[in-house]
Write a protein that holds these residues in place. Structure first.
Motif, PDB file in Angstrom:
ATOM      1  N   LYS A  82     -18.426  -3.206  26.085  1.00 10.98           N
ATOM      2  CA  LYS A  82     -17.146  -3.059  24.972  1.00 10.98           C
ATOM      3  C   LYS A  82     -16.254  -2.858  25.224  1.00 10.98           C
ATOM      4  CE  LYS A  82     -19.616  -6.883  23.147  1.00 10.98           C
ATOM      5  NZ  LYS A  82     -19.910  -8.097  24.314  1.00 10.98           N
ATOM      6  N   LYS A 114     -27.776   3.419  18.753  1.00 10.21           N
ATOM      7  CA  LYS A 114     -26.505   3.121  19.806  1.00 10.21           C
ATOM      8  C   LYS A 114     -28.355   3.190  20.596  1.00 10.21           C
ATOM      9  CE  LYS A 114     -26.037   5.439  22.396  1.00 10.21           C
ATOM     10  NZ  LYS A 114     -25.386   6.603  24.239  1.00 10.21           N
ATOM     11  N   GLU A 132     -12.120  -3.674  21.651  1.00  7.66           N
ATOM     12  CA  GLU A 132     -13.292  -4.428  20.145  1.00  7.66           C
ATOM     13  C   GLU A 132     -14.114  -3.565  19.658  1.00  7.66           C
ATOM     14  OE1 GLU A 132     -14.197  -7.381  24.158  1.00  7.66           O
ATOM     15  OE2 GLU A 132     -14.602  -6.017  24.777  1.00  7.66           O
ATOM     16  N   LEU A 133     -14.632  -2.706  20.120  1.00  3.87           N
ATOM     17  CA  LEU A 133     -15.877  -2.067  18.509  1.00  3.87           C
ATOM     18  C   LEU A 133     -15.160  -1.807  17.613  1.00  3.87           C
ATOM     19  CD1 LEU A 133     -16.416   0.361  22.042  1.00  3.87           C
ATOM     20  CD2 LEU A 133     -18.099  -1.371  20.229  1.00  3.87           C
ATOM     21  N   ILE A 144     -14.177  -4.809  15.931  1.00  5.11           N
ATOM     22  CA  ILE A 144     -15.514  -4.863  14.519  1.00  5.11           C
ATOM     23  C   ILE A 144     -16.054  -3.934  13.708  1.00  5.11           C
ATOM     24  CG2 ILE A 144     -18.484  -4.832  15.226  1.00  5.11           C
ATOM     25  CD1 ILE A 144     -17.514  -6.054  18.209  1.00  5.11           C
ATOM     26  N   ALA A 179     -24.096  -6.547  12.720  1.00  2.69           N
ATOM     27  CA  ALA A 179     -23.401  -6.799  13.475  1.00  2.69           C
ATOM     28  C   ALA A 179     -23.912  -6.129  14.718  1.00  2.69           C
ATOM     29  CB  ALA A 179     -22.063  -6.647  13.253  1.00  2.69           C
ATOM     30  N   ARG A 180     -24.230  -6.588  15.655  1.00  6.02           N
ATOM     31  CA  ARG A 180     -24.769  -6.852  16.698  1.00  6.02           C
ATOM     32  C   ARG A 180     -23.809  -6.994  17.905  1.00  6.02           C
ATOM     33  NH1 ARG A 180     -30.822  -7.470  18.777  1.00  6.02           N
ATOM     34  NH2 ARG A 180     -31.203  -6.607  15.905  1.00  6.02           N
ATOM     35  N   THR A 181     -24.060  -5.919  19.053  1.00  6.15           N
ATOM     36  CA  THR A 181     -23.427  -6.261  20.158  1.00  6.15           C
ATOM     37  C   THR A 181     -24.479  -5.660  21.611  1.00  6.15           C
ATOM     38  OG1 THR A 181     -22.211  -3.948  20.517  1.00  6.15           O
ATOM     39  CG2 THR A 181     -20.910  -5.266  18.828  1.00  6.15           C
TER      40      THR A 181
END
Length: 85
Positions: free
Chosen positions: A72, A5, A76-77, A80, A66-68
């Motif tokens: 979000k 994070k 959504e999180l 994923i 994966a990358r956000t």
């Protein structure tokens, strides 16, 4: 699974995401590493982090999968992370 994070002090979206990430950590049980945009320049450069925060980088077996970027929703999180688990 491990999640990096990356956030910044004073980032409103980062503050909002903090509680969402804590809930997901309890639900999915992943390792979480926190990095600060202003202090962890080696990580910022290594993972090519832009200026939009927060960034979550999701790893499985030490490979980024994966990358956000940006704020979000919890749903959504969850989608994923749930797809990865």
């Amino acid at each position: 699974m491990k999640i990096y994070k990356i956030d910044a002090l004073g980032c409103v979206s980062c503050i909002i995401m903090e509680e969402r990430i804590k809930k997901l950590k309890d639900k999915f049980s992943f390792e979480l590493e926190h990095y600060d945009y202003d202090y962890d320049k080696d990580i910022i450069e290594k993972y090519n982090i832009g200026k939009k925060m927060p960034v979550l980088i999701i790893f499985n077996n030490n490979i980024e999968i994966a990358r956000t970027i940006g704020e979000k929703s919890e749903k959504e999180l969850e989608d994923i992370i749930g797809d990865i688990k």
